[in-house]
Each structure stands twice: as structure tokens, then as C-alpha cells.
Scaffold this active site. Structure first.
Site, PDB file in Angstrom:
ATOM      1  N   HIS A 209      -5.410  67.772 -37.631  1.00  0.00           N
ATOM      2  CA  HIS A 209      -6.799  67.754 -37.165  1.00  0.00           C
ATOM      3  C   HIS A 209      -7.649  66.685 -37.855  1.00  0.00           C
ATOM      4  CE1 HIS A 209      -5.917  71.160 -34.665  1.00  0.00           C
ATOM      5  NE2 HIS A 209      -5.415  71.792 -35.709  1.00  0.00           N
TER       6      HIS A 209
ATOM      7  N   ARG B  14       4.394  68.635 -28.923  1.00  0.00           N
ATOM      8  CA  ARG B  14       3.269  68.595 -29.864  1.00  0.00           C
ATOM      9  C   ARG B  14       3.770  68.744 -31.301  1.00  0.00           C
ATOM     10  NH1 ARG B  14      -0.412  72.442 -32.300  1.00  0.00           N
ATOM     11  NH2 ARG B  14      -2.609  71.796 -32.224  1.00  0.00           N
TER      12      ARG B  14
ATOM     13  N   SER C 164      -5.914  76.570 -32.866  1.00  0.00           N
ATOM     14  CA  SER C 164      -5.130  75.333 -32.815  1.00  0.00           C
ATOM     15  C   SER C 164      -3.987  75.452 -31.799  1.00  0.00           C
ATOM     16  CB  SER C 164      -4.625  74.975 -34.216  1.00  0.00           C
ATOM     17  OG  SER C 164      -4.056  73.691 -34.249  1.00  0.00           O
TER      18      SER C 164
END
Length: 359
Positions: free
Chosen positions: A261, A173, A148
Site C-alpha cells: 500500500h 495479485r 485489502s
């Protein structure tokens, strides 16, 4: 080959700075785009690394690997310590102090843990470089990937973007993912002891009992017997309630901000796309395996698209490691805090050789 052109690829010089050298590549491959490197225009074939043969791999951890005290070892190596100083200018505060002293709640937050792990993992590279034979190990690495967040670390290691640009992306992010998590009640849970088909059936059963806003899905395919499920809180609670009837050994609610996700992270995508479009990304000097499709990519535009979609796509870590092992990987190094990745690799192949390089 009937037709070829020179592609400018980055490589690492003995002093650690990147230089550029030409590589011949076949123009007959289908997927190509043009990018400007300095004053030259280079055609980049996204399939450049398709036939990679791994020997030695660097593997970088993701969120959850952080621990108070990390970064202390890095202060013994000037090049590693320097990364924290450079990070402080971008972060606007003393990142090292949070890494070493905590508090844990602060370090565990999405907005801090992601930059902290990124910097500490690259500091681990410098710790390895400083030890006897370390540079030879670094030079021998012919494939890399990260879990990730760790994909950004892997790309920085390969020269796809600078340390500073990577940290700016990781900082944004973390902030974007935190904001997306704050916008809806969501969560993640690890399911231990089931194969992926059974976990999917567990998700299907849970989804029959909740509305659309609380649906769940597999978000992290980590390794056989360990899969993370993301979704609305009510859906996650349904998964936890049903897990034993599906013969799961246990469930572990993850200490993360929300349903990473999955589509719950959609609000983060446009912010990432904007930041990525403004960032110079180059072709990595060695293959970096993507979390989205477990494949390496060479085209900078494709890498940007994949990094933007990564936050809403399931992590294909099991396929990534299985592919590396099947292709003949000899040795791996886990660089950064924790030993989560080493545990996953060993679970998939007890005989696998993997070394931890902490910082």
C-alpha cells in the site's frame, strides 16, 4: 425523474447461482459508462450506491489472518469443500493441504496466503448458508467490504466477478506484490497506542533521517491506536527507534513481504491493470466499500481502476467502519480465518454486534 433506463444487476437465487434483474436508474447523474451485459447495453451510474443505508454487513479479512488448520471445518459442508477443489485447478496444486497442514512459512508467503484466505472466506459463506437460518442471514446483508485482499472476496460475494475469476486475480495479485517486494528492501510495522496525527509526525521525523528510497508513510488506517507504516527498511528502523519518544505503546514488525500500500508496489500495478482489463466485472448487487476511498462503487470500469490502485494506496479501514457504524449498521459478520476484524470493530464501538464465521 425525467429520464431513466434499465440497469441489469445481479442477484442471488435460492440455489446460490446468479440471475439478473432490471433496476431503474437516473440518467441525470454525472458519472456513467456503457458496458455490455450479454446482448444488452447498460448505462452504469457509479454513484448508484452513494446513499446506501447499512443494516447487516459481511466483513472479509486480509493477509495476516491465515493460520495453519484453516479450511478443515469447510470439509464438513459439500458446497464449501467444493470451492477448494475448484481452486486446485486454478492454483495447480492442493491448496487445501497447505491450508490444513502448512508448513506455516509456506502458508504465510504472499503468493499463497492471499488465495488461501480468499477461498477460505468464501467457504465460510457456504458454511453459514448450510446452517439453519443461514440463507436468511445472507439475504439480509446489504453492504460488504474486505480488508485489502478482502475487497476481492467481497466483490466475489456480490457477484461482481465469478469465484474463479476472482481467484485468478488474487493469485496474480499475490505474485505481483511478492515480485515488487523482492525488487526493493522494504517492510511494514504496526504502531500501537498513537492517534493518526502522531503517527504521521513519527513518519515525518523518520523521513528526515533517510534518503528517498527509504521514506515511510501510513499504509493501513486500521482503527484508533493501531496504524501500519510501510516503507524502506532503514525508514522502518528509524520509526521503530523513535516510537517510544513519541509515546507509542509498542511497535510490531509485520510478517509481510514488503511495503504494501505504498509506491513500493508500483511494479505490481501494470500487471494488475492488464489482468483486470481482461476480466469481466459486473455491478455488485449490494454496495462494496472500497479500501481506497471508503466509498461504494457501481461502475465496473471504476472498480477495475480502484483495484489496480489499491496496492499502492493507504487502506482506509478506520473510515470505512466508522461510516458504517455512523450510518446505523446493526450487525456484522466476519467471514473467514481469524478474528482481526472483530477486534477492530469492537475497539471502535464496544457495543457493536459482530459474529465470526470461520472455516
Amino acid at each position: 425523474m425525467s429520464c431513466s433506463s434499465s440497469l441489469i444487476l445481479p442477484s442471488i437465487s435460492s440455489n446460490g447461482f446468479r440471475r439478473f434483474s432490471p433496476l431503474k436508474l437516473d440518467k441525470s447523474r454525472v458519472f456513467m459508462s456503457s458496458i455490455s451485459v450479454g446482448s444488452q447495453i447498460a448505462a452504469v451510474d457509479d454513484a448508484l450506491f452513494t446513499d446506501y443505508k447499512p443494516t447487516n454487513a459481511f466483513l472479509f479479512p486480509g493477509q495476516g489472518a491465515q493460520a495453519v488448520g484453516m479450511g478443515a471445518e469447510a470439509q464438513k459442508v459439500p458446497a464449501a469443500a467444493e470451492l477448494y477443489k475448484r481452486a486446485n485447478e486454478i492454483m495447480g496444486f492442493d491448496l487445501l493441504d497447505v491450508c490444513i497442514n502448512g508448513p506455516k512459512e509456506k502458508l504465510d508467503s504472499t503468493v499463497l496466503s492471499q488465495p488461501a484466505i480468499y477461498v477460505t472466506s468464501l467457504a465460510a459463506v457456504e458454511i453459514l448458508r448450510a446452517r439453519e437460518g443461514g440463507q436468511q442471514i445472507i439475504d439480509s446483508v446489504d453492504v460488504t467490504c474486505g480488508l485489502s485482499l478482502g475487497e476481492y472476496t467481497a466483490l466475489a460475494f456480490t457477484g461482481a466477478f465469478s469465484f474463479e475469476d476472482g481467484l485468478k486475480l488474487v493469485k496474480l495479485r499475490g505474485e505481483a506484490m511478492q515480485d515488487a517486494a523482492d525488487a526493493a528492501k522494504s517492510a511494514m510495522v504496526s504502531i500501537i497506542g498513537l492517534d493518526s496525527d502522531k503517527v504521521q509526525k513519527l513518519c515525518d521525523a523518520a523521513n528526515e533521517e533517510v534518503d528517498e528510497a527509504n521514506k515511510v508513510q501510513i499504509a493501513n488506517f486500521l482503527c484508533p491506536g493501531n496504524y501500519a507504516v510501510s516503507g524502506g527498511v532503514k525508514g522502518i528502523e528509524a520509526v521503530e527507534a523513535k516510537a517510544k519518544s513519541f509515546k507509542a505503546r509498542m511497535t510490531v514488525r509485520l510478517a509481510v513481504a514488503g511495503a504494501f500500500h505504498t509506491s513500493f508496489m508500483n511494479p505490481a500495478v501494470s500487471r494488475l491493470e492488464a489482468a483486470l482489463s481482461a476480466t469481466e466485472i459486473r455491478t455488485p448487487r449490494i454496495p462494496v466499500i472500497s479500501n481506497v476511498d471508503a466509498q461504494p462503487h457501481a461502475d465496473p470500469d471504476t472498480i477495475k481502476k480502484i483495484l489496480a490502485s489499491q496496492v499502492t494506496s493507504p487502506v482506509q479501514w478506520e473510515t470505512t467502519i466508522k461510516t458504517l457504524l455512523t450510518k446505523g449498521l446493526k450487525k456484522s459478520y466476519e467471514l473467514g480465518p481469524g478474528k482481526v476484524i472483530a477486534g477492530i470493530v469492537k475497539r471502535m464501538d464496544r457495543g457493536a454486534e459482530i459474529e465470526n464465521i470461520g472455516a
